[in-house]
Design a protein around this motif. Structure first.
Motif, PDB file in Angstrom:
ATOM      1  N   MET B  36      52.431  38.585  32.246  1.00 35.83           N
ATOM      2  CA  MET B  36      51.826  39.920  32.387  1.00 35.83           C
ATOM      3  C   MET B  36      50.414  39.984  31.817  1.00 35.83           C
ATOM      4  O   MET B  36      49.550  40.670  32.334  1.00 35.83           O
ATOM      5  CB  MET B  36      52.694  40.964  31.677  1.00 35.83           C
ATOM      6  N   LYS B  37      50.199  39.263  30.718  1.00 35.01           N
ATOM      7  CA  LYS B  37      48.883  39.310  30.079  1.00 35.01           C
ATOM      8  C   LYS B  37      47.797  38.890  31.058  1.00 35.01           C
ATOM      9  O   LYS B  37      46.697  39.406  31.054  1.00 35.01           O
ATOM     10  CB  LYS B  37      48.867  38.395  28.851  1.00 35.01           C
ATOM     11  N   LYS B  38      48.172  37.928  31.934  1.00 30.74           N
ATOM     12  CA  LYS B  38      47.192  37.424  32.882  1.00 30.74           C
ATOM     13  C   LYS B  38      47.080  38.351  34.093  1.00 30.74           C
ATOM     14  O   LYS B  38      46.039  38.427  34.733  1.00 30.74           O
ATOM     15  CB  LYS B  38      47.624  36.029  33.338  1.00 30.74           C
ATOM     16  N   ILE B  40      47.590  41.730  34.197  1.00 33.50           N
ATOM     17  CA  ILE B  40      47.102  43.092  33.987  1.00 33.50           C
ATOM     18  C   ILE B  40      45.614  43.244  34.354  1.00 33.50           C
ATOM     19  O   ILE B  40      45.252  44.185  35.051  1.00 33.50           O
ATOM     20  CB  ILE B  40      47.408  43.562  32.541  1.00 33.50           C
ATOM     21  N   PRO B  41      44.739  42.324  33.937  1.00 34.53           N
ATOM     22  CA  PRO B  41      43.338  42.472  34.363  1.00 34.53           C
ATOM     23  C   PRO B  41      43.195  42.439  35.887  1.00 34.53           C
ATOM     24  O   PRO B  41      42.448  43.239  36.460  1.00 34.53           O
ATOM     25  CB  PRO B  41      42.639  41.266  33.727  1.00 34.53           C
ATOM     26  N   LEU B  42      43.925  41.546  36.526  1.00 38.78           N
ATOM     27  CA  LEU B  42      43.836  41.435  37.984  1.00 38.78           C
ATOM     28  C   LEU B  42      44.380  42.695  38.660  1.00 38.78           C
ATOM     29  O   LEU B  42      43.795  43.213  39.617  1.00 38.78           O
ATOM     30  CB  LEU B  42      44.641  40.218  38.443  1.00 38.78           C
ATOM     31  N   LEU B  43      45.492  43.182  38.127  1.00 37.00           N
ATOM     32  CA  LEU B  43      46.080  44.420  38.646  1.00 37.00           C
ATOM     33  C   LEU B  43      45.089  45.566  38.536  1.00 37.00           C
ATOM     34  O   LEU B  43      44.902  46.338  39.493  1.00 37.00           O
ATOM     35  CB  LEU B  43      47.349  44.730  37.836  1.00 37.00           C
ATOM     36  N   GLY B  44      44.431  45.661  37.395  1.00 36.07           N
ATOM     37  CA  GLY B  44      43.449  46.719  37.186  1.00 36.07           C
ATOM     38  C   GLY B  44      42.278  46.598  38.141  1.00 36.07           C
ATOM     39  O   GLY B  44      41.837  47.589  38.728  1.00 36.07           O
ATOM     40  N   VAL B  45      41.814  45.384  38.332  1.00 32.84           N
ATOM     41  CA  VAL B  45      40.651  45.179  39.199  1.00 32.84           C
ATOM     42  C   VAL B  45      41.003  45.531  40.642  1.00 32.84           C
ATOM     43  O   VAL B  45      40.255  46.243  41.328  1.00 32.84           O
ATOM     44  CB  VAL B  45      40.166  43.713  39.094  1.00 32.84           C
ATOM     45  N   LEU B  46      42.153  45.064  41.126  1.00 39.19           N
ATOM     46  CA  LEU B  46      42.492  45.342  42.520  1.00 39.19           C
ATOM     47  C   LEU B  46      42.826  46.820  42.735  1.00 39.19           C
ATOM     48  O   LEU B  46      42.554  47.368  43.806  1.00 39.19           O
ATOM     49  CB  LEU B  46      43.637  44.438  42.989  1.00 39.19           C
ATOM     50  N   SER B  47      43.400  47.461  41.717  1.00 36.20           N
ATOM     51  CA  SER B  47      43.624  48.915  41.825  1.00 36.20           C
ATOM     52  C   SER B  47      42.280  49.627  41.911  1.00 36.20           C
ATOM     53  O   SER B  47      42.107  50.569  42.695  1.00 36.20           O
ATOM     54  CB  SER B  47      44.397  49.434  40.610  1.00 36.20           C
ATOM     55  N   ALA B  48      41.326  49.172  41.116  1.00 34.75           N
ATOM     56  CA  ALA B  48      39.984  49.774  41.154  1.00 34.75           C
ATOM     57  C   ALA B  48      39.318  49.528  42.504  1.00 34.75           C
ATOM     58  O   ALA B  48      38.629  50.406  43.027  1.00 34.75           O
ATOM     59  CB  ALA B  48      39.126  49.221  40.018  1.00 34.75           C
ATOM     60  N   VAL B  49      39.545  48.338  43.077  1.00 34.04           N
ATOM     61  CA  VAL B  49      38.974  48.048  44.403  1.00 34.04           C
ATOM     62  C   VAL B  49      39.545  49.031  45.429  1.00 34.04           C
ATOM     63  O   VAL B  49      38.821  49.538  46.305  1.00 34.04           O
ATOM     64  CB  VAL B  49      39.260  46.586  44.810  1.00 34.04           C
ATOM     65  N   LEU B  74      47.242  40.201  48.628  1.00 36.03           N
ATOM     66  CA  LEU B  74      46.712  39.427  47.503  1.00 36.03           C
ATOM     67  C   LEU B  74      47.605  39.470  46.265  1.00 36.03           C
ATOM     68  O   LEU B  74      47.682  38.498  45.517  1.00 36.03           O
ATOM     69  CB  LEU B  74      45.312  39.944  47.132  1.00 36.03           C
ATOM     70  N   LEU B  79      53.909  43.516  42.652  1.00 34.10           N
ATOM     71  CA  LEU B  79      52.697  43.921  41.930  1.00 34.10           C
ATOM     72  C   LEU B  79      51.874  44.901  42.779  1.00 34.10           C
ATOM     73  O   LEU B  79      51.185  45.772  42.234  1.00 34.10           O
ATOM     74  CB  LEU B  79      51.876  42.677  41.585  1.00 34.10           C
TER      75      LEU B  79
END
Lengths: 234, 239
Positions: B36-38, B40-49, B74, B79
């Motif tokens: 999850m630690k890895k 969460i940043p990706l999840l946040g970025v793609l949600s922002a996209v 992706l 997720l």
């Protein structure tokens, strides 16, 4: 979509009574107004409720006209839904006000509360991945909006935007979004590395529920007043 | 579609929250072995996209991009659904959608991500990446639009009930209603006819975005990013 940066500026820089109130009281205010919209069977109490909110926003130094314009966004979708109903003008007015009144209340909350405070409150109730994801999304959103803005300027300067030519525009926008996505993923990878170096252990959100205090009478009282108006009207 | 507050009946949006909670719990259960630690940043970025894509409105038909299918492709279905929850929570607090309908809106957006991901991997490899992503998008959006029309259909409150409370003459009202044709069909026609233009544009853009990513960062499509595909089809995962 609304100008997130401007909303963030209002939320962070105001000092009126609504800004001083706690997140808990403002979310209670929101819950009361939403309950009023759900319970209402008549447009008149909602007209009165919306009027109350507008007066309160103006007195509290909130950008009441901008919030009004923001809440009209919900009206567009309410009208689209109204198309599916066999109703008359009265029914449409009720639907419109049921959408606009809570939207106005949401507007009042977001222009007086910085998003991180809202997310901190929500993180007490949400799974960790959602709470941390909300923070990360919020953090990245401004960067991406800025990158997208630069892309929009670049595409115009380089002749990549042709009004009326949907095919060409779509192709160029797709390349821009693709580039944005790749850069965003790379940024997230770097961000992760930085976070690990700084001691990230899987928990990001500070959980703060808070309590009702002296500054909270205005939002809570207004929410109760709107709900009471609707209930008494019934 | 972003349904505002106060319009749908309570039982429907409450069911939406319940179903969203069940799907979220199932998604989190499927993600339990993931780092999850890895993610969460990706999840946040793609949600922002996704949120940024929603700022790109196609003005003549009032349609905005979602990129939910691209996110699903992706991130994977589980997720992808979590991203849909985040996006809808953000939208509700941006004044872009209702609070009470977060559940229903999430089901619609999450269904786009999950169906899009599924169609992308069901469609044969004989199709190019562009066409697989485009077709997956159009099919997912078509099914979700039908789901939206179904929700609107089963949500219909009876305007007659309001009028009775106002003390209108029932006979007059029945006469009035008989003259008004059922407008769910009108709603469906409006949504599907305007929607088809939007689906094609979204399909074309999603196809081009996924093709671009497959050329620039093919590892993103190799699905080392999420565990769902790795678990079901290890051959698709990079070593």
């Amino acid at each position: 979509m609304i100008d997130v940066a401007r909303v963030d500026y209002w939320a962070a820089n105001g000092s009126g009574p609504f800004h001083r109130a706690s997140v808990l009281s403002k979310l209670l205010f929101l819950a009361f107004v939403v309950a009023a919209a759900v319970a209402s069977r008549d447009p008149y109490p909602l007209v009165a409720g919306t009027g109350m909110l507008i007066v309160l926003a103006a007195l509290a130094g909130l950008p009441w006209a901008v919030i009004g314009a923001l809440s009209l966004y919900a009206a567009v979708f309410a009208l689209l839904y109204a198309v599916s109903l066999r109703g008359d003008g009265w029914t449409y007015a009720l639907l419109l006000l049921k959408a606009v009144t809570p939207a106005y209340a949401v507007g009042m909350v977001i222009v007086s509360t910085p998003y991180p405070r809202i997310f901190s409150f929500l993180s007490a109730f949400l799974p960790e991945i959602l709470a941390a994801g909300l923070f990360m999304t919020y953090r990245t959103l401004f960067l991406l909006l800025d990158m997208m803005d630069n892309f929009g300027t670049a595409i115009r300067l380089r002749g990549g935007f042709s009004p009326g030519n949907i095919v060409k525009n779509s192709r160029n926008v797709a390349k821009g979004i693709g580039g944005l996505l790749v850069r965003a993923v790379e940024r997230s990878t770097r961000l992760y590395a930085v976070m690990v170096v700084r001691g990230y252990n899987g928990k990001m959100a500070e959980t703060t529920v808070g309590a009702i205090g002296l500054n909270d009478w205005l939002p809570v009282g207004t929410g109760i007043a709107v709900l009471t108006t609707v209930i008494l009207w019934r | 579609m972003h349904i505002p507050d106060g319009i749908l009946p309570v039982w429907l949006w409450a069911s939406g929250f319940l179903l969203m909670a069940c799907l979220l719990a199932f998604s989190l259960y499927r993600l339990r072995g993931m780092d999850m630690k890895k993610k969460i940043p990706l999840l946040g970025v793609l949600s922002a996209v996704m949120l940024v894509a929603m700022t790109l409105e196609i003005i003549p038909i009032a349609y905005h991009l979602n990129l939910s299918v691209a996110t699903g492709i992706l991130l994977g279905p589980s997720l992808g659904f979590v991203a849909a929850v985040i996006v809808n929570l953000m939208l509700a607090f941006l004044g872009h959608g209702g609070i009470t309908v977060i559940g229903l809106n999430t089901i619609l957006l999450g269904a786009e991500a999950m169906l899009g991901h599924t169609f992308f991997y069901i469609l044969t490899d004989k199709l190019s990446t562009y066409w697989r992503a485009s077709l997956a998008t159009v099919l997912a959006l078509l099914l979700v639009s039908l789901l939206l029309i179904t929700i609107v259909g089963i949500s219909h409150v009876d305007p007659q009930a309001y009028r009775h409370e106002r003390g209108h003459d029932a006979e007059l009202e029945r006469g009035h209603d008989a003259a008004v044709p059922s407008s769910l069909a009108t709603f469906a026609i409006v949504v599907l006819s305007l929607g088809v233009i939007g689906w094609i544009i979204e399909g074309a853009i999603t196809g081009a975005v996924i093709r671009f990513i497959s050329q620039v960062r093919p590892d993103l499509l190799a699905h080392t990013l999420h565990k769902d595909t790795c678990r079901t089809d290890p051959s698709r995962c990079a070593p």
